[in-house]
Write a protein that holds these residues in place. Structure first.
Motif, PDB file in Angstrom:
ATOM      1  N   LYS A  55       2.312  37.801  -4.908  1.00 51.47           N
ATOM      2  CA  LYS A  55       1.155  37.094  -4.334  1.00 51.47           C
ATOM      3  C   LYS A  55       1.094  37.317  -2.825  1.00 51.47           C
ATOM      4  N   ASP A  56       2.240  37.195  -2.154  1.00 52.35           N
ATOM      5  CA  ASP A  56       2.271  37.413  -0.703  1.00 52.35           C
ATOM      6  C   ASP A  56       1.875  38.838  -0.347  1.00 52.35           C
ATOM      7  N   PHE A  57       2.279  39.794  -1.183  1.00 46.84           N
ATOM      8  CA  PHE A  57       1.903  41.187  -0.947  1.00 46.84           C
ATOM      9  C   PHE A  57       0.390  41.363  -1.070  1.00 46.84           C
ATOM     10  N   VAL A  58      -0.201  40.778  -2.095  1.00 43.95           N
ATOM     11  CA  VAL A  58      -1.656  40.891  -2.298  1.00 43.95           C
ATOM     12  C   VAL A  58      -2.402  40.261  -1.122  1.00 43.95           C
ATOM     13  N   VAL A  59      -1.948  39.115  -0.675  1.00 42.02           N
ATOM     14  CA  VAL A  59      -2.584  38.448   0.466  1.00 42.02           C
ATOM     15  C   VAL A  59      -2.454  39.320   1.714  1.00 42.02           C
ATOM     16  N   SER A  60      -1.279  39.914   1.909  1.00 42.91           N
ATOM     17  CA  SER A  60      -1.075  40.788   3.063  1.00 42.91           C
ATOM     18  C   SER A  60      -2.004  41.993   3.015  1.00 42.91           C
ATOM     19  N   VAL A  61      -2.142  42.603   1.841  1.00 44.46           N
ATOM     20  CA  VAL A  61      -3.021  43.768   1.698  1.00 44.46           C
ATOM     21  C   VAL A  61      -4.465  43.379   2.000  1.00 44.46           C
ATOM     22  N   LEU A  62      -4.915  42.269   1.444  1.00 44.05           N
ATOM     23  CA  LEU A  62      -6.299  41.842   1.695  1.00 44.05           C
ATOM     24  C   LEU A  62      -6.527  41.535   3.171  1.00 44.05           C
ATOM     25  N   TRP A  63      -5.560  40.888   3.802  1.00 47.00           N
ATOM     26  CA  TRP A  63      -5.673  40.570   5.221  1.00 47.00           C
ATOM     27  C   TRP A  63      -5.807  41.850   6.047  1.00 47.00           C
ATOM     28  N   HIS A  64      -4.979  42.847   5.739  1.00 43.47           N
ATOM     29  CA  HIS A  64      -5.021  44.087   6.503  1.00 43.47           C
ATOM     30  C   HIS A  64      -6.287  44.893   6.207  1.00 43.47           C
ATOM     31  N   ILE A  65      -6.756  44.860   4.983  1.00 40.21           N
ATOM     32  CA  ILE A  65      -8.003  45.556   4.664  1.00 40.21           C
ATOM     33  C   ILE A  65      -9.170  44.949   5.440  1.00 40.21           C
ATOM     34  N   LEU A  66      -9.165  43.635   5.562  1.00 36.96           N
ATOM     35  CA  LEU A  66     -10.243  42.972   6.297  1.00 36.96           C
ATOM     36  C   LEU A  66     -10.140  43.184   7.811  1.00 36.96           C
ATOM     37  N   SER A  67      -8.940  43.438   8.319  1.00 35.19           N
ATOM     38  CA  SER A  67      -8.777  43.485   9.764  1.00 35.19           C
ATOM     39  C   SER A  67      -8.662  44.891  10.350  1.00 35.19           C
ATOM     40  N   ILE A  68      -8.398  45.900   9.532  1.00 34.47           N
ATOM     41  CA  ILE A  68      -8.281  47.268  10.052  1.00 34.47           C
ATOM     42  C   ILE A  68      -9.663  47.914  10.078  1.00 34.47           C
ATOM     43  N   LYS A  69      -9.993  48.463  11.221  1.00 38.25           N
ATOM     44  CA  LYS A  69     -11.276  49.131  11.366  1.00 38.25           C
ATOM     45  C   LYS A  69     -11.137  50.581  10.941  1.00 38.25           C
ATOM     46  N   GLY A  70     -12.091  51.080  10.208  1.00 35.37           N
ATOM     47  CA  GLY A  70     -12.078  52.476   9.813  1.00 35.37           C
ATOM     48  C   GLY A  70     -11.515  52.686   8.425  1.00 35.37           C
ATOM     49  N   ARG A  71     -10.985  53.868   8.232  1.00 36.96           N
ATOM     50  CA  ARG A  71     -10.483  54.269   6.922  1.00 36.96           C
ATOM     51  C   ARG A  71      -9.207  53.502   6.561  1.00 36.96           C
ATOM     52  N   ILE A  72      -9.161  53.033   5.319  1.00 35.09           N
ATOM     53  CA  ILE A  72      -8.003  52.281   4.852  1.00 35.09           C
ATOM     54  C   ILE A  72      -7.239  53.146   3.858  1.00 35.09           C
ATOM     55  N   ASN A  73      -5.997  53.455   4.183  1.00 36.63           N
ATOM     56  CA  ASN A  73      -5.118  54.162   3.268  1.00 36.63           C
ATOM     57  C   ASN A  73      -3.701  53.632   3.473  1.00 36.63           C
ATOM     58  N   PHE A  74      -2.746  54.167   2.711  1.00 33.82           N
ATOM     59  CA  PHE A  74      -1.378  53.656   2.796  1.00 33.82           C
ATOM     60  C   PHE A  74      -0.777  53.883   4.183  1.00 33.82           C
ATOM     61  N   LEU A  75      -1.122  54.992   4.810  1.00 37.10           N
ATOM     62  CA  LEU A  75      -0.615  55.268   6.152  1.00 37.10           C
ATOM     63  C   LEU A  75      -1.110  54.225   7.144  1.00 37.10           C
ATOM     64  N   GLN A  76      -2.382  53.896   7.077  1.00 35.95           N
ATOM     65  CA  GLN A  76      -2.938  52.871   7.963  1.00 35.95           C
ATOM     66  C   GLN A  76      -2.326  51.502   7.680  1.00 35.95           C
ATOM     67  N   LEU A  77      -2.181  51.155   6.409  1.00 37.39           N
ATOM     68  CA  LEU A  77      -1.572  49.871   6.073  1.00 37.39           C
ATOM     69  C   LEU A  77      -0.154  49.797   6.614  1.00 37.39           C
ATOM     70  N   GLY A  78       0.602  50.883   6.483  1.00 36.57           N
ATOM     71  CA  GLY A  78       1.961  50.916   7.004  1.00 36.57           C
ATOM     72  C   GLY A  78       2.009  50.852   8.518  1.00 36.57           C
ATOM     73  N   ARG A  79       1.029  51.432   9.161  1.00 37.37           N
ATOM     74  CA  ARG A  79       1.004  51.458  10.620  1.00 37.37           C
ATOM     75  C   ARG A  79       0.724  50.075  11.206  1.00 37.37           C
ATOM     76  N   PHE A  80      -0.159  49.314  10.577  1.00 32.14           N
ATOM     77  CA  PHE A  80      -0.589  48.045  11.143  1.00 32.14           C
ATOM     78  C   PHE A  80       0.109  46.830  10.550  1.00 32.14           C
ATOM     79  N   SER A  81       1.095  47.026   9.685  1.00 30.36           N
ATOM     80  CA  SER A  81       1.797  45.887   9.104  1.00 30.36           C
ATOM     81  C   SER A  81       3.295  46.038   9.305  1.00 30.36           C
ATOM     82  N   GLN A  82       4.032  45.054   8.852  1.00 32.24           N
ATOM     83  CA  GLN A  82       5.483  45.097   8.983  1.00 32.24           C
ATOM     84  C   GLN A  82       6.114  45.897   7.847  1.00 32.24           C
TER      85      GLN A  82
END
Length: 70
Positions: A30-57
């Protein structure tokens, strides 16, 4: 870097996803899903695994592994 998910945003995400499928998940998932949704909503531009890894812990590989699981 994006700060940790605030409690208000967490509440909105949890209330939106409050259904049988989401409730069957364990706390870690559940925490992972919430984290993914939070990052998808807050990252500008293209969303991929590299971007998610770059902007999260979590690392890029963590996202790849989690998305492979059913």
């Amino acid at each position: 870097m994006i700060p940790k998910v605030s409690n208000i945003v967490k509440y909105y995400i949890y209330s939106t996803l409050n259904n049988d499928c989401f409730n069957k998940l364990n706390k870690t998932r559940k925490d992972f899903v919430v984290s993914v949704l939070w990052h998808i909503l807050s990252i500008k531009g293209r969303i991929n695994f590299l971007q998610l890894g770059r902007f999260s812990q979590s690392s890029e590989q963590t996202y790849r592994n989690q998305f492979e699981k059913p």
